[in-house]
Design a protein around this motif. Structure first.
Motif, PDB file in Angstrom:
ATOM      1  N   GLU A 139       0.851  -1.184   0.000  1.00 13.78           N
ATOM      2  CA  GLU A 139       0.000   0.000   0.000  1.00 13.78           C
ATOM      3  C   GLU A 139       0.888   1.236   0.000  1.00 13.78           C
ATOM      4  O   GLU A 139       1.917   1.267   0.689  1.00 13.78           O
ATOM      5  N   LEU A 140       0.515   2.243  -0.775  1.00 12.81           N
ATOM      6  CA  LEU A 140       1.224   3.515  -0.802  1.00 12.81           C
ATOM      7  C   LEU A 140       0.436   4.482   0.061  1.00 12.81           C
ATOM      8  O   LEU A 140      -0.722   4.775  -0.233  1.00 12.81           O
TER       9      LEU A 140
ATOM     10  N   VAL B 265       5.751   3.010   1.392  1.00 12.80           N
ATOM     11  CA  VAL B 265       5.189   1.773   0.865  1.00 12.80           C
ATOM     12  C   VAL B 265       5.170   0.817   2.043  1.00 12.80           C
ATOM     13  O   VAL B 265       6.216   0.545   2.643  1.00 12.80           O
TER      14      VAL B 265
ATOM     15  N   TRP C  71       6.174  -0.295  -9.244  1.00 13.46           N
ATOM     16  CA  TRP C  71       4.783  -0.101  -8.824  1.00 13.46           C
ATOM     17  C   TRP C  71       4.634   1.233  -8.078  1.00 13.46           C
ATOM     18  O   TRP C  71       3.730   2.020  -8.371  1.00 13.46           O
ATOM     19  N   GLY C  72       5.522   1.486  -7.102  1.00 13.98           N
ATOM     20  CA  GLY C  72       5.431   2.707  -6.311  1.00 13.98           C
ATOM     21  C   GLY C  72       5.609   3.968  -7.132  1.00 13.98           C
ATOM     22  O   GLY C  72       4.881   4.948  -6.947  1.00 13.98           O
TER      23      GLY C  72
ATOM     24  N   ARG D 131       4.996   4.284 -10.367  1.00 14.13           N
ATOM     25  CA  ARG D 131       3.778   4.443 -11.190  1.00 14.13           C
ATOM     26  C   ARG D 131       2.631   5.037 -10.376  1.00 14.13           C
ATOM     27  O   ARG D 131       1.905   5.913 -10.846  1.00 14.13           O
ATOM     28  N   GLU D 132       2.458   4.534  -9.151  1.00 13.78           N
ATOM     29  CA  GLU D 132       1.398   5.050  -8.280  1.00 13.78           C
ATOM     30  C   GLU D 132       1.608   6.540  -7.983  1.00 13.78           C
ATOM     31  O   GLU D 132       0.661   7.325  -8.030  1.00 13.78           O
TER      32      GLU D 132
ATOM     33  N   HIS E 208       5.630   9.703   0.721  1.00 13.48           N
ATOM     34  CA  HIS E 208       4.868   8.462   0.843  1.00 13.48           C
ATOM     35  C   HIS E 208       5.725   7.342   1.385  1.00 13.48           C
ATOM     36  O   HIS E 208       6.936   7.307   1.142  1.00 13.48           O
TER      37      HIS E 208
ATOM     38  N   THR F 150       8.951   3.374 -16.191  1.00 15.50           N
ATOM     39  CA  THR F 150       7.845   4.224 -15.766  1.00 15.50           C
ATOM     40  C   THR F 150       7.712   5.499 -16.584  1.00 15.50           C
ATOM     41  O   THR F 150       7.018   6.430 -16.182  1.00 15.50           O
TER      42      THR F 150
ATOM     43  N   ALA G 168       0.799   8.743 -10.986  1.00 20.21           N
ATOM     44  CA  ALA G 168      -0.652   8.925 -11.140  1.00 20.21           C
ATOM     45  C   ALA G 168      -1.170   9.949 -10.131  1.00 20.21           C
ATOM     46  O   ALA G 168      -1.945  10.848 -10.488  1.00 20.21           O
ATOM     47  N   ARG G 169      -0.744   9.838  -8.889  1.00 19.01           N
ATOM     48  CA  ARG G 169      -1.172  10.803  -7.867  1.00 19.01           C
ATOM     49  C   ARG G 169      -0.667  12.201  -8.188  1.00 19.01           C
ATOM     50  O   ARG G 169      -1.371  13.187  -7.953  1.00 19.01           O
TER      51      ARG G 169
END
Length: 159
Positions: free
Chosen positions: A3-4, A62, A101-102, A104-105, A60, A137, A108-109
């Motif tokens: 989870e981020l 993770v 993954w992090g 990319r997240e 953030h 990414t 997006a944010r």
């Protein structure tokens, strides 16, 4: 499932443990934070949270299934729709796509929540894993740089 989460004051103990446990691992590819970082950790955390509250940075963690910190993905130096990206993943979680993954997240944010349009990043030439994450990414190389005296590359991504 990771989870981020936006950085919060209650992340402090797990975040400090993450930084201490992975210090030597990180120092192999990025400049070491030095003893001062650990001695003034609480003060530095408060400054990050103040920056986040002011919109000058978006920090953030993770987290894993047990709430442990497995990584950090941060946007800092936020100005005029752009920010610098920084990230680090724990040694025990490396090589499983967590950094990709992090990032990319956070990208997006950055576009959807934070209103950013451009992200920049830098890494040392000998950090092949980080260069691969940036490439995967959507970041492109825009030039050479030096990071604490070590040769590196600068990257950019439009959002």
């Amino acid at each position: 499932m990771p989870e981020l989460q936006p950085l919060r004051p209650d992340h402090a103990p797990a975040l400090l443990a993450f930084e201490r446990e992975n210090r030597a691992y990180f120092a192999a590819t990025v400049p070491d934070r030095g003893e001062e970082y650990f001695a003034r950790f609480e003060e530095r955390l408060r400054a990050l949270l103040d920056d986040q509250a002011a919109g000058a940075g978006f920090f953030h963690v993770v987290t894993g299934a047990e709430g442990e910190v497995l990584g950090r993905v941060n946007l800092y130096e936020v100005t005029d729709g752009s920010a610098d990206l920084g990230y680090r993943i724990a040694e025990r979680a490396a090589g499983r796509g967590l950094a990709t993954w992090g990032v990319r997240e956070v990208c997006a944010r950055a576009a959807e929540r934070y209103g950013l349009t451009v992200l920049t990043a830098s890494t040392t030439l000998d950090n092949a894993a980080s260069r691969a994450v940036l490439s995967r990414t959507g970041f492109t190389v825009v030039g050479a740089t030096q990071l604490s005296g070590r040769p590196g590359l600068s990257y950019r991504r439009s959002l």
